[in-house]
Design a protein around this motif. Structure first.
Motif, short mmCIF file in Angstrom:
data_model
loop_
_atom_site.label_atom_id
_atom_site.label_comp_id
_atom_site.label_asym_id
_atom_site.label_seq_id
_atom_site.Cartn_x
_atom_site.Cartn_y
_atom_site.Cartn_z
N VAL A 277 0.86 -1.17 0.00
CA VAL A 277 0.00 0.00 0.00
C VAL A 277 0.90 1.23 0.00
N LEU A 278 0.73 2.08 -1.00
CA LEU A 278 1.54 3.29 -1.11
C LEU A 278 0.70 4.51 -0.74
N GLY A 279 1.16 5.25 0.26
CA GLY A 279 0.57 6.53 0.56
C GLY A 279 1.26 7.57 -0.30
N ALA A 280 0.54 8.15 -1.25
CA ALA A 280 1.16 9.01 -2.25
C ALA A 280 1.40 10.41 -1.71
N PRO A 281 2.54 11.02 -2.05
CA PRO A 281 2.75 12.44 -1.73
C PRO A 281 1.88 13.29 -2.65
N GLY A 282 1.65 14.53 -2.27
CA GLY A 282 0.79 15.41 -3.07
C GLY A 282 1.30 15.61 -4.48
N CYS A 283 2.63 15.59 -4.68
CA CYS A 283 3.19 15.82 -6.02
C CYS A 283 2.80 14.73 -7.00
N ALA A 284 2.37 13.57 -6.50
CA ALA A 284 1.99 12.47 -7.40
C ALA A 284 0.69 12.77 -8.14
N ARG A 285 0.00 13.84 -7.77
CA ARG A 285 -1.18 14.24 -8.55
C ARG A 285 -0.76 14.84 -9.89
N SER A 286 0.50 15.22 -9.98
CA SER A 286 1.03 15.80 -11.22
C SER A 286 1.69 14.70 -12.05
N PRO A 287 1.65 14.81 -13.39
CA PRO A 287 2.32 13.82 -14.23
C PRO A 287 3.84 13.96 -14.24
N LYS A 288 4.37 15.05 -13.68
CA LYS A 288 5.81 15.23 -13.67
C LYS A 288 6.49 14.18 -12.80
N GLU A 289 7.70 13.81 -13.19
CA GLU A 289 8.44 12.78 -12.45
C GLU A 289 8.69 13.23 -11.03
N ASN A 290 8.48 12.33 -10.09
CA ASN A 290 8.77 12.60 -8.68
C ASN A 290 9.12 11.29 -7.99
N GLY A 291 9.43 11.36 -6.71
CA GLY A 291 9.88 10.17 -6.00
C GLY A 291 8.88 9.03 -6.00
N PHE A 292 7.61 9.36 -6.07
CA PHE A 292 6.56 8.34 -6.15
C PHE A 292 6.80 7.42 -7.34
N ASP A 293 7.20 7.98 -8.49
CA ASP A 293 7.45 7.17 -9.69
C ASP A 293 8.54 6.15 -9.43
N TRP A 294 9.58 6.56 -8.70
CA TRP A 294 10.72 5.67 -8.48
C TRP A 294 10.33 4.42 -7.68
N VAL A 295 9.45 4.62 -6.71
CA VAL A 295 9.03 3.48 -5.89
C VAL A 295 7.93 2.68 -6.59
N LEU A 296 7.00 3.38 -7.22
CA LEU A 296 5.90 2.70 -7.91
C LEU A 296 6.44 1.76 -8.99
N GLY A 297 7.39 2.23 -9.79
CA GLY A 297 7.93 1.39 -10.86
C GLY A 297 8.53 0.10 -10.32
N ARG A 298 9.28 0.20 -9.25
CA ARG A 298 9.90 -1.01 -8.67
C ARG A 298 8.84 -2.00 -8.19
N MET A 299 7.80 -1.45 -7.57
CA MET A 299 6.77 -2.35 -7.06
C MET A 299 6.01 -3.01 -8.20
N LEU A 300 5.74 -2.28 -9.28
CA LEU A 300 5.04 -2.87 -10.42
C LEU A 300 5.87 -3.95 -11.09
N ALA A 301 7.19 -3.83 -10.96
CA ALA A 301 8.08 -4.86 -11.51
C ALA A 301 8.27 -6.02 -10.54
N GLY A 302 7.58 -5.99 -9.41
CA GLY A 302 7.67 -7.08 -8.45
C GLY A 302 8.94 -7.07 -7.64
N LEU A 303 9.66 -5.94 -7.61
CA LEU A 303 10.91 -5.86 -6.86
C LEU A 303 10.64 -5.45 -5.41
N ASP A 304 11.46 -5.94 -4.54
CA ASP A 304 11.36 -5.51 -3.14
C ASP A 304 11.89 -4.09 -3.02
N VAL A 305 11.24 -3.29 -2.20
CA VAL A 305 11.68 -1.92 -1.97
C VAL A 305 11.83 -1.74 -0.46
#
Length: 554
Positions: A277-305
């Protein structure tokens, strides 16, 4: 490998080091010389060339590059055919690039003749995209170098394919959070997931309290969600805040809170059973790259974070200027205390049926002039009026007023073009701006001043908006720190996108009347407002005449 100048008598079998352009003859770098080419060189008056010859045990560049590439390939990576000492390596699936940093560093230290370059680790890649390249610097390398490289342990370049496909979205709601922001959050999230093959299986909007979050998370998991994303109406401030409390109430645990990536600091990672379960930061409402993308991508790839993974993201984690961070070069402007006004009057007003909306009369005065007079009466700073469609009558309506007129020839490309033209025209010493709409004649000087005064950059309050009964209106005041973000807008988008991306920087200014919510789009609305003005003079309740006249966002 032997390198140097050789006479043509000794040149057969040698390889040219440089390209040669002679009368009637052009030789490319790397050409192997045979008797025919040597004869042509003689005929062109050339007596010698700079060339190389292989020594016993040397491996020519293409073969060497192919062998190095073969030794570094991992799962879901494939090598192209060698060409001029280079082999490009491509992804065979979409996913995240994984690299063995230590192994690649070791390979590149074996010999300066052999290099391996890759995209950044954990970069999202598409099937067929180049992810690495092997380059042999000279024309040949000793075979011993290749043996040493082959001895390096394990594949160095691989792709982790995306594995999770079912993602649930939970948004908590408070009165100040508009439907537009929630809808945009869902659209942006879906767009973020699309390149990975994942999609939203559902969206839940619940109250901003722990029990509601817990129920929504459990429901999402019950529907088969492999990952749950939670967007809070208010940013997560502590491990004991609403979102983490809700995850724990759902039977989950909080694994980590916070990350050294800006934007993205307020990321929360939790787990309910086997579902992250990811609690998203407010910046994730924007399509611009942010730290949320870095963690989300790893999780979607099934990687441990892990916590260690997240906290090692600090180097390279400063992705952009953060508006809420003080910027020293703006101090002089901030100290000026001046607030400029940008009055947008460039729109086509197509619903007015042939009447120029900005110059249309209300109580004998053009709409745009009424708005400009309010801006001037506020005495906050310079007033810039942006014209576009039918600029002549708008300009005429403003005759005699102390305003700066800026024409936007690109007005048809959307609201953002006019907003940027106005911002660019403001003096460098203004500390902030109030963005007004020319078709809102009930906005008064008092409201403009209150919005300007509400900004407090030192406290992180960079945006001021008028609010009544939980609904936000116009105009909007913005600190100079947000000017770069405003100048980066495109299309038919105004300040509302900046507001959505910076929820913690917003201060709401309560208003009692409907001036911040009334705009004029049609003749009928203009007539209704005229009735209102007349009724007000006669001390009659004009409210029914104003029904439905709600302003668009700036």
């Amino acid at each position: 490998m032997k390198f140097g100048t050789v006479t043509l008598d000794d040149a057969e079998g040698a390889v040219t080091v440089h390209s040669l352009s002679l009368p009637g003859l052009t030789l490319r770098k790397g050409t192997r010389l045979d008797p025919g080419l040597i004869a042509q060189l003689r005929a062109a008056g050339q007596g010698e060339v700079i060339a190389v010859r292989a020594e016993p045990g040397d491996v020519w560049e293409d073969e060497a590059a192919s062998r190095v590439a073969a030794s570094v390939l991992g799962p879901h990576a494939v090598a192209d055919a060698a060409f001029t000492g280079r082999v490009n390596i491509r992804a065979t699936v979409s996913g995240l690039l994984l690299v063995d940093r230590a192994g690649i560093d070791a390979l590149n230290m074996v010999d300066e003749a052999v290099t391996l370059a890759t995209l950044p680790a954990f970069r999202a890649v598409r099937a067929g995209e180049m992810i690495a390249t092997v380059k042999i610097i000279p024309f040949a390398v000793p075979g011993t170098v290749l043996h040493r490289i082959a001895a390096l342990a394990g594949p160095l370049v691989r792709v982790a394919p995306y594995r999770l496909t079912r993602v649930a979205l939970v948004s908590t709601c408070l009165p100040a959070l508009s439907e537009k922001v929630l809808a945009k959050t869902a659209r942006t999230t879906a767009a973020r997931l699309a390149p990975t093959g994942a999609s939203l299986i559902g969206e839940q909007r619940v109250a901003h309290d722990a029990a509601a979050v817990a129920q929504a998370v459990r429901a999402a998991i019950g529907q088969g969600a492999e990952l749950v994303l939670v967007f809070g109406a208010s940013a997560i401030a502590d491990r004991r805040d609403v979102i983490p409390a809700g995850i724990e109430a759902a039977g989950g645990v909080i694994e980590h809170f916070g990350m050294p990536v800006d934007p993205g600091n307020l990321l929360l990672v939790g787990r309910v059973g086997s579902v992250r379960v990811l609690g998203a930061p407010g910046c994730a409402r924007s399509p611009k790259e942010n730290g949320f993308d870095w963690v989300l991508g790893r999780m979607l790839a099934g990687l441990d974070v892990s916590r260690s993974d997240i906290m090692s993201m600090g180097v390279g984690g400063l992705l952009m200027e953060i508006p809420t961070r003080p910027q020293p070069r703006e101090d002089d402007a901030a100290n000026s205390g001046r607030t400029g006004v940008v009055l947008l009057a460039a729109g086509r007003g197509t619903r007015m049926n042939g009447v120029n909306k900005m110059s249309a009369l209300l109580d004998g005065e053009p709409l745009v002039r009424r708005a400009a007079c309010s801006a001037l009466a506020a005495k906050t700073g310079p007033v810039v009026v942006v014209t576009g469609h039918e600029a002549e009558p708008v300009t005429a309506a403003l005759e005699g007023l102390d305003v700066t007129l800026i024409h936007n020839p690109d007005f048809a490309d959307g609201l953002s073009t006019s907003l940027k033209a106005g911002i660019a025209a403001l003096p460098e010493d203004v500390a902030s701006v109030v963005v007004m709409l020319g078709d809102m004649p009930k906005v008064g000087a008092e409201l403009i001043g209150r919005l300007a005064d509400a900004l407090d950059p030192e406290a992180g309050l960079l945006i001021a908006v008028p609010v009544r009964e939980g609904k936000r209106g116009n105009p909007v005041a913005l600190s100079r720190r947000l000017f770069p973000a405003l100048m980066a807008l495109s299309g038919d988008i105004g300040a509302r996108q900046i507001i959505a991306e910076n929820p913690d920087a917003v201060i709401e200014v309560a208003v009692d009347d409907n001036g911040a919510f009334t705009d004029i789009d049609t003749r009928e609305e203009l007539e209704a407002l005229q009735i209102h003005v007349i009724a007000a003079r006669a001390d009659v309740d004009p409210t029914p005449a104003l029904d439905g006249m709600e302003a668009e966002d700036a």
